[in-house]
Scaffold this motif. Structure first.
Motif, mmCIF file in Angstrom:
data_model
loop_
_atom_site.group_PDB
_atom_site.id
_atom_site.type_symbol
_atom_site.label_atom_id
_atom_site.label_comp_id
_atom_site.label_asym_id
_atom_site.label_seq_id
_atom_site.Cartn_x
_atom_site.Cartn_y
_atom_site.Cartn_z
ATOM 1 N N ASP A 265 49.939 28.951 33.197
ATOM 2 C CA ASP A 265 49.176 29.849 31.693
ATOM 3 C C ASP A 265 48.287 28.997 31.323
ATOM 4 N N ARG A 266 48.043 27.811 31.517
ATOM 5 C CA ARG A 266 46.946 27.081 31.016
ATOM 6 C C ARG A 266 45.780 27.177 31.554
ATOM 7 N N GLU A 484 60.352 33.853 54.800
ATOM 8 C CA GLU A 484 61.299 32.909 54.727
ATOM 9 C C GLU A 484 60.545 31.443 54.493
ATOM 10 N N GLU A 485 59.340 31.422 54.939
ATOM 11 C CA GLU A 485 58.493 30.277 55.169
ATOM 12 C C GLU A 485 57.970 29.900 53.788
ATOM 13 N N VAL A 486 57.837 30.523 52.971
ATOM 14 C CA VAL A 486 57.116 30.607 51.671
ATOM 15 C C VAL A 486 57.866 30.415 50.559
ATOM 16 N N HIS A 487 57.522 29.324 49.527
ATOM 17 C CA HIS A 487 58.186 29.134 48.142
ATOM 18 C C HIS A 487 57.387 29.634 46.997
ATOM 19 N N PRO A 488 57.128 30.857 46.710
ATOM 20 C CA PRO A 488 56.062 31.084 45.553
ATOM 21 C C PRO A 488 56.946 30.907 44.198
ATOM 22 N N ILE A 489 56.074 30.951 43.302
ATOM 23 C CA ILE A 489 56.791 30.923 42.006
ATOM 24 C C ILE A 489 56.328 32.510 41.044
ATOM 25 N N SER A 490 57.060 32.567 40.187
ATOM 26 C CA SER A 490 56.745 33.637 39.058
ATOM 27 C C SER A 490 55.694 32.928 38.080
ATOM 28 N N ASP A 491 54.656 33.765 37.853
ATOM 29 C CA ASP A 491 53.813 33.142 36.627
ATOM 30 C C ASP A 491 53.121 34.256 36.004
ATOM 31 N N VAL A 492 51.871 34.271 35.423
ATOM 32 C CA VAL A 492 51.221 35.102 34.545
ATOM 33 C C VAL A 492 50.704 36.359 35.398
ATOM 34 N N ARG A 493 50.468 35.853 36.544
ATOM 35 C CA ARG A 493 49.565 36.873 37.368
ATOM 36 C C ARG A 493 50.813 37.668 38.347
ATOM 37 N N GLU B 651 58.136 33.176 24.071
ATOM 38 C CA GLU B 651 58.356 32.709 22.699
ATOM 39 C C GLU B 651 57.390 33.067 21.537
ATOM 40 N N GLY B 652 57.199 34.428 21.848
ATOM 41 C CA GLY B 652 56.387 35.085 20.645
ATOM 42 C C GLY B 652 54.743 34.891 20.738
ATOM 43 N N ARG B 653 54.461 34.203 21.792
ATOM 44 C CA ARG B 653 53.131 34.071 22.157
ATOM 45 C C ARG B 653 52.498 34.804 23.488
ATOM 46 N N PHE B 654 51.432 35.690 23.643
ATOM 47 C CA PHE B 654 51.172 36.033 24.547
ATOM 48 C C PHE B 654 50.652 35.411 25.876
ATOM 49 N N ASP B 655 51.319 35.638 27.042
ATOM 50 C CA ASP B 655 50.927 34.840 28.057
ATOM 51 C C ASP B 655 49.397 35.175 28.338
ATOM 52 N N PHE B 659 40.598 36.321 29.230
ATOM 53 C CA PHE B 659 40.146 37.072 30.063
ATOM 54 C C PHE B 659 40.304 37.057 31.482
ATOM 55 N N GLN B 660 40.823 35.733 31.855
ATOM 56 C CA GLN B 660 41.183 35.515 33.215
ATOM 57 C C GLN B 660 42.423 36.155 33.516
ATOM 58 N N THR B 661 43.381 35.907 32.354
ATOM 59 C CA THR B 661 44.675 36.626 32.833
ATOM 60 C C THR B 661 44.827 37.991 31.943
ATOM 61 N N TYR B 662 44.057 38.245 30.948
ATOM 62 C CA TYR B 662 44.257 39.629 30.415
ATOM 63 C C TYR B 662 43.134 40.418 31.033
ATOM 64 N N ILE B 663 43.772 41.393 31.776
ATOM 65 C CA ILE B 663 42.731 41.872 33.065
ATOM 66 C C ILE B 663 42.440 43.440 32.815
ATOM 67 N N ILE B 664 41.124 43.574 32.221
ATOM 68 C CA ILE B 664 40.669 44.941 32.119
ATOM 69 C C ILE B 664 39.827 45.395 33.489
#
Lengths: 522, 768
Positions: A265-266, A484-493, B651-655, B659-664
């Motif tokens: 996310d950063r 079976e061979e990949v290990h992805p994560i959940s993130d903002v995308r 925790e109350g903050r938008f992920d 603009f790279q993650t808020y996709i329009i």
């Protein structure tokens, strides 16, 4: 602070600025060119697009210190005065393409380059060209129609306004070649204009501790030896984002302890982002011409580390010998970013979502890594050590990417699932190189992005596929093997389940199309 | 001039980059303002102090403690502080402000500001709020609540042959104007200020600033700068940012600029209210709506802001343009610890349109009707009665826009063909949505606003339209002059719109609610009529004038006033009771039918929207090209909401904080868009015009969800319809049967013979 002389909208201008200040801010604040706008500060919206040495770039992602003396820069203000620019402006007006207008100075720059370079624009290529310029008002319909209208009414050959043909020094011939000694003097204190606060000195984060722009690889290696760990600035499309974000982190106060955020996310994660107040030592590689270009030798493509993604898209040797890499370069950002982003930048940043890495992994590419007094060669696969980690030494520079070209019987392809149809980061991306022999899979390489801490090969699946006959049943099993061979994560995308399933789909899609197609790459 | 499309007056300067937006202003001596915010989502502030290192003299600090009773932003309720002093209710809430000559000097000075907060337990999601409220109604703050009752829905549901229930949710969509929020405040006279900024509602800011600064109204001047997109996002928050800049300007004695960067803008400024909408609908076997029970729950976030008005519009549009004898609607807006949502084009209506237009397709499926058939069977016509008891008397064009869209899209043939197509991996789908939008403020809103607009003759002979309604890209300052030109028969070139400036223009209300052309344009039309009368008084009947200038000279010579004003008057026979929610909720409605054609890859869940058609009745198109632009842009925003624009919080903050993650949508994501203008004139609109701005946004998301349901066999009831959701619903599983797929012809088996008929995603059920 450094001083540069550029030809801006046809006039020689001089400006003095901190080396890492984005070109956009120098244009707006020092050169009174407020046509280009800042909509996002990270190259996503394209409102800041200008023509730099004739090519559209997102000027918020170009460190002004990287822009050589003598460079030509055209912004909307100047482009509108050129014949082609005038016709674009008229067409935008005629079609009612403009609403709030904030994105149009950037639109104009992108459109100018597109119509100048594209002999036969159609709806699809026009939309592709515009895909790095976001507009929230119009739905794009009237913009596209206006551009196609200009294309239809092309004026007689010879009278078209060409930015490259404007008077002034041609790009790349810099009369003031700086020596290493001269470069030393660039280690300046922070801008004297900044007020001093005892608790935290008012450092302009765009002023690096030192900024070097060597002209030769030897100079760069000597600097690298003397300033180990210095940030290597290639295209800037990752580092500028990180530095800008660090300088603008929201001022959140009163937390008992800072909440840890998932890494994805950063903003682009770099050392600079972790320590916003530390001024980086920066070695810019963009002036080293020897680091750019493509050559072919004994079936191996030698690609200069700082070759831009745009050059990868347009190079004929690569189209023949590394079509998957070309497809991946096409999928990276949009044109204004592809002019900035470099091959090695994409690799060294070591993002698991790096589009250019999977095609190189399946090709068995290697890197030439230099340091003062020697060069080593390493397979790309061994280059990555973990999330955002490589084994590049603090005194080393990646100089060349070696790519074994496709040989007869081999085929390869690339596919990406992004967050949208252009200008996106991969949810999953995949590359496959395969060779059939007597109707069986003789050799196969599979690589994926965004499914593990690094881009990865899938050795187990590759092994299972070897000597198999390509059938629908095999593809069904392959989907399972890959998942079976990949290990992805959940993130903002995206999320882990989807990524795992899609890794299988992309790989089987690629395999199926490659072994069935006549041509090889998609 | 009405019905023609002259070139927009502002276009060239915008394209060539010479238009100066607020970030482009060159202001000598300007300081930069920044905002220090709470890192916790809920808590009590213990201290806000500057330590000994704060560079007094080189920077200024403003905290809420100094403000006392004036520390409240004037809005629907005066609840939200400009700067939190005691409780903090969301992560990112402003607590202190710093200004210095440069941005990095301000940031450096901010290091010397200490803020300590004792955290308490926050509430982050609407789902959580609903659950908590069920257990203990007093445990959740209620920003607003309202009910609409027609007939006896409970009884009618008990007796209905078929009852279909469903729950639909929508996300916090971001306006994503490309120009971020920004204002400049100059220190003013007698404790006042001059504000210039990117904003929609100059008098909202004016009102808030007069209250904050405690000065006379004439000592606050608010001007709109060229505005790079707004879509509602610059309706309420400029009052807050304007207040911040004015406080800093007063503290330091310099002009102060606050321009948010994209990160700050995405994280902390208002978005569309997230919603949960529950439907329970009783229908007859032949698809007639017998009873509708609807619950609309909005996430109002940390403060009330505009939520009561958004909720009101949501419940008033919740039935869609369908008549039903028994309706019970309950709307409630709950408090949570996210940044307060606010205005976004549609203002509550897109949320409920997604729900009803998804739901009505499911009802069609159950009743073996095509999507167009079920709608036509229940559609609003002249004489229809709405849930509030309003009798629709004119310009009721729902059936006309439906017909236009069906014809242009060849809907019936395609719908049947796609429905009958073999199940392959790549499948096509077509979906439609029929929507309405009440023009202008809700209920008595316009009466309470009592807007005034003026038309003046300038020394140079130009006619100047004076309104507080802004040009923000929508073309208002091109369309309003056309109305005057049409009425007076003078060339467009001699008519201009004044820059909205509270010292120069009367209060014609905010630039919101699709009201500028319909309501304010009508005022301007009346001003033009007054001018025409005055000219005839002074220069005799029009047929005898030599030219317009001659008539103007005669008027000047006569010494008559050169400024004409008109004040809003409600149309006759319009009555609204805010207490009972009965009566005429809006003077008139606009109608739209949206058709979306797409293809899906059922394995990857990828959706490619190929074509979108929107037939919109807006009474009369003043400037058809601008109207098309509004429809095209609105459709793409609606598709963005439907397909791409993910919004989640941690925790109350938008992920999605960039603009790279808020996709329009990019140009490649945008389909071919076909706008169809339908004109069913409204007797009280200028030239017959009704509201336009918001209408096109409502239909695309439900039309898309309906098309995806046809193509993938999966109905997604939560927005956005992402590939992840489509795949998770089992679209790619070849062994699983098609679910919730409208039957392509009457001969196909009924859903009751389809074991999987109740959708895996919704909760369709049959009773009795």
């Amino acid at each position: 602070m450094i001083t540069r002389q550029w030809q801006v909208n046809g006039e020689m201008r001089e400006a003095t600025f901190p080396a890492l200040k984005p070109l956009l801010h120098v244009l707006r604040e020092e050169l009174a060119a407020t046509g280009p706008k800042e909509g996002c500060g990270e190259g996503e919206c394209g409102a800041c697009t200008v023509l730099l040495n004739g090519q559209p770039v997102t000027s918020c992602l170009a460190a002004a210190g990287q822009v050589r003396d003598g460079s030509t820069i055209w912004t909307a203000e100047g482009l509108a005065r050129l014949p082609l620019g005038e016709r674009i402006v008229d067409a935008f007006m005629r079609h009612g393409a403009v609403q709030c207008g904030i994105c149009f100075p950037g639109m104009l720059a992108t459109t100018y380059a597109f119509l100048r370079d594209e002999p036969a624009p159609d709806d699809r290529s026009t939309r592709e060209a515009l895909s790095g310029n976001l507009c929230r008002c119009t739905g794009y319909s009237k913009i596209v129609a206006a551009i196609l209208d200009v294309a239809r009414e092309r004026e007689p050959a010879g009278s078209r306004g060409r930015v490259g043909a404007q008077p002034g020094p041609p790009a790349g011939e810099d009369p003031t070649l700086e020596t290493l000694d001269a470069l030393e003097t660039l280690e300046t204190p922070p801008s004297p204009a900044a007020p001093r606060a005892a608790s935290a000195p008012a450092i302009d984060p765009r002023e690096p501790a030192a900024f070097y722009a060597p002209r030769t690889l030897d100079e760069a290696l000597a600097l690298r030896a003397r300033r180990p760990g210095a940030a290597l600035l290639a295209g800037g499309s990752d580092l500028l984002v990180a530095w800008q974000a660090a300088a603008r982190e929201p001022l959140l106060r009163g937390a008992p302890s800072r909440t840890a955020r998932p890494a994805a996310d950063r903003p682009a994660e770099t050392a600079a982002a972790e320590a916003p107040c530390q001024r980086p030592v920066v070695i810019s590689l963009s002036d080293i011409d020897a680091l750019r270009g493509v050559a072919e030798e004994d079936g191996v493509l030698r690609i200069g580390a700082c070759t831009s993604a745009y050059e990868l898209c347009t190079n004929p040797s690569l189209a023949r010998g590394a079509p998957a890499l070309v497809a991946a370069a096409h999928a990276l950002g949009a044109r204004p970013i592809r002019h900035l982003a470099t091959l090695a930048g994409n690799l060294v940043n070591a993002s698991p979502a790096a589009d250019l890495a999977p095609p190189l992994l399946v090709a068995g590419a290697g890197l030439l890594i230099a340091k003062a007094g020697g060069t080593r060669k390493i397979p790309l696969e061994d280059f990555y050590r973990g999330y955002k980690e490589t084994n590049l030494g603090p005194d080393e520079i990646v100089t060349v990417v070696l790519v074994p070209a496709l040989v007869a019987g081999e085929r390869e392809g690339f596919r990406k699932l992004g967050t949208r149809r252009a200008q996106s980061i991969a949810k999953v991306c995949a590359a496959v190189r395969v060779r059939l022999d007597a109707g069986r899979i003789d050799a196969v390489a599979i690589a994926l992005g965004s499914v593990a801490p690094t881009t990865v090969r899938l050795p187990r699946t590759e092994e299972r596929l070897r000597s198999e006959r390509p059938t629908a049943a095999l593809w069904e099993r392959t989907r399972q093997w890959v998942a079976e061979e990949v290990h992805p994560i959940s993130d903002v995308r995206s999320n882990a389940d989807y990524r795992r399933a899609m890794a299988g789909v992309l790989v089987t899609d690629l395999l199926a199309s490659l072994v069935c197609s006549e041509h090889g790459a998609q | 001039m009405i019905g023609r499309s002259p070139a927009r007056t502002d276009a060239r300067e915008k394209i060539v980059g010479s238009t100066r937006y607020i970030a482009d202003y060159v202001v000598p001596g300007v300081w930069q303002g920044i905002t220090l915010r709470s890192a916790v989502a809920a808590g009590r502030i213990r201290t806000v102090t500057a330590d000994a290192h704060f560079p007094h003299g080189e920077a200024v600090l403003v905290t809420g403690q100094e403000l006392g009773a004036t520390n409240r932003v004037a809005m629907v309720t005066d609840e939200m502080p400009f700067l939190a002093t005691d409780a903090v209710r969301y992560a990112g809430e402003p607590i202190a402000l710093v200004a210095a000559p440069t941005l990095h000097a301000a940031r450096a000075a901010a290091h010397a500001v200490r803020i300590e907060i004792d955290p308490c337990t926050p509430l982050f999601s609407l789902q959580e709020a609903e659950e908590r409220r069920r257990a203990d109604p007093a445990s959740v703050r209620v920003h607003a609540e309202c009910r609409i009752t027609r007939g006896d829905a409970a009884a009618a549901l008990r007796n209905a042959a078929i009852v279909i229930a469903g729950t639909y949710t929508t996300q916090a969509q971001e306006q994503a104007y490309i120009e971020p929020q920004g204002v400049i405040a100059w220190p003013g006279q007698r404790g006042g200020t001059v504000i210039e900024g990117s904003l929609q509602c100059p008098y909202y800011v004016h009102n808030a600033l007069v209250r904050l600064l405690g000065c006379a109204p004439e000592d606050v001047i608010v001007r709109q700068s060229p505005t790079g997109g707004a879509f509602g996002g610059k309706e309420d928050i400029p009052s807050v940012i304007g207040g911040h800049a004015a406080l800093l300007a007063r503290a330091c004695g310099h002009p102060v600029r606050i321009v948010y960067d994209r990160h700050e803008d995405l994280l902390f400024t208002p978005k569309r209210h997230p919603s949960i909408v529950h439907h329970r609908t009783g229908v007859s076997e032949d698809g007639r709506l017998l009873a509708m029970e609807i619950t609309v729950v909005l996430d109002g976030g940390a403060y009330t802001t505009l939520s009561p008005v958004v909720l009101s519009r949501a419940v008033l549009h919740a039935t869609g343009p369908y008549e039903c004898p028994h309706v019970a609607i309950h709307g409630v807006c709950l408090g949570t610890n996210i940044p307060p949502p606010g205005a976004f084009r549609g203002f509550g209506a897109p949320q409920v349109a997604f729900a009803i237009e998804s739901h009505i397709d499911r009802i069609a499926h159950r009743c073996h009707l095509r999507p167009d058939e079920i709608r036509r069977r229940n559609i609003m016509r002249i004489g229809s009665v709405t849930a509030t008891g309003q009798i629709l008397r004119e310009s009721v064009s729902a059936e006309r826009v439906l017909d236009e869209a069906l014809t242009a899209s060849d809907f019936v043939r395609k719908w049947q063909a796609h429905g009958a197509a073999a199940r392959q991996r790549h499948r096509r789908g077509i979906g439609l949505a029929l929507t309405w939008h009440g023009g202008g403020f809700t209920g008595n809103g316009e009466v309470n606003l009592a807007s005034v607009a003026a038309l003046s003759i300038e020394d140079d002979g130009r006619l100047l339209i004076r309104t507080s309604n802004v040009e923000m890209g929508q073309g208002a300052h091109t369309a309003l002059p056309q109305i005057v030109a049409e009425r007076l028969g003078v060339p467009l070139e001699r008519i201009a719109c004044a820059q909205p400036d509270t010292s120069q223009v009367p209060n014609s209300g905010p630039t919101v609610a699709s009201r500028t052309v319909m309501v304010v344009g009508r005022l301007i039309e009346r001003c033009a009529d007054q001018l025409a009368d005055a000219l005839e008084q002074a220069a005799g009947p029009r047929a005898q004038w030599n030219d317009f200038d001659g008539a103007l000279d005669a008027l000047r010579t006569a010494g008559d006033p050169l400024r004409f004003e008109a004040r809003y008057e409600p149309p006759p026979g319009i009555h609204w009771d805010e207490r009972t929610y009965r009566g005429d909720a809006y003077a008139v409605y606009s109608y739209a039918c949206t058709v979306v054609e797409l293809s899906t890859d059922t394995l990857t869940g990828e959706v490619k929207v190929e074509r979108a058609i929107a037939a919109c009745d807006i009474g009369r198109a003043i400037h058809p090209q601008v109207v098309e632009g509004q429809i095209e842009g609105g459709v793409l925003q609606g598709l963005g909401m439907g397909l791409l624009e993910q919004s989640t919080t941690h925790e109350g903050r938008f992920d999605q904080n960039r603009f790279q993650t808020y996709i329009i949508p990019t140009a490649l994501d945008a389909p071919e868009i076909l706008p169809i203008i339908v004109e069913d004139p409204y007797s009280r609109g200028p030239g017959g015009a009704k509201g336009l701005g918001e209408l096109p946004v409502h239909g695309p998301a439900p039309a898309l969800a309906n098309a995806v349901a046809q193509a993938s066999g999966r109905r997604i009831t939560d927005l956005p319809v992402t590939p992840e959701r489509i795949v998770a619903a089992g679209a790619g599983d070849p062994a699983s049967p098609i679910r919730d797929l409208p039957s392509p012809s009457r001969d196909l088996p009924s859903p009751s013979r389809d074991p999987a008929s109740p959708s895996g995603v919704g909760d369709e059920k049959e009773e009795a």
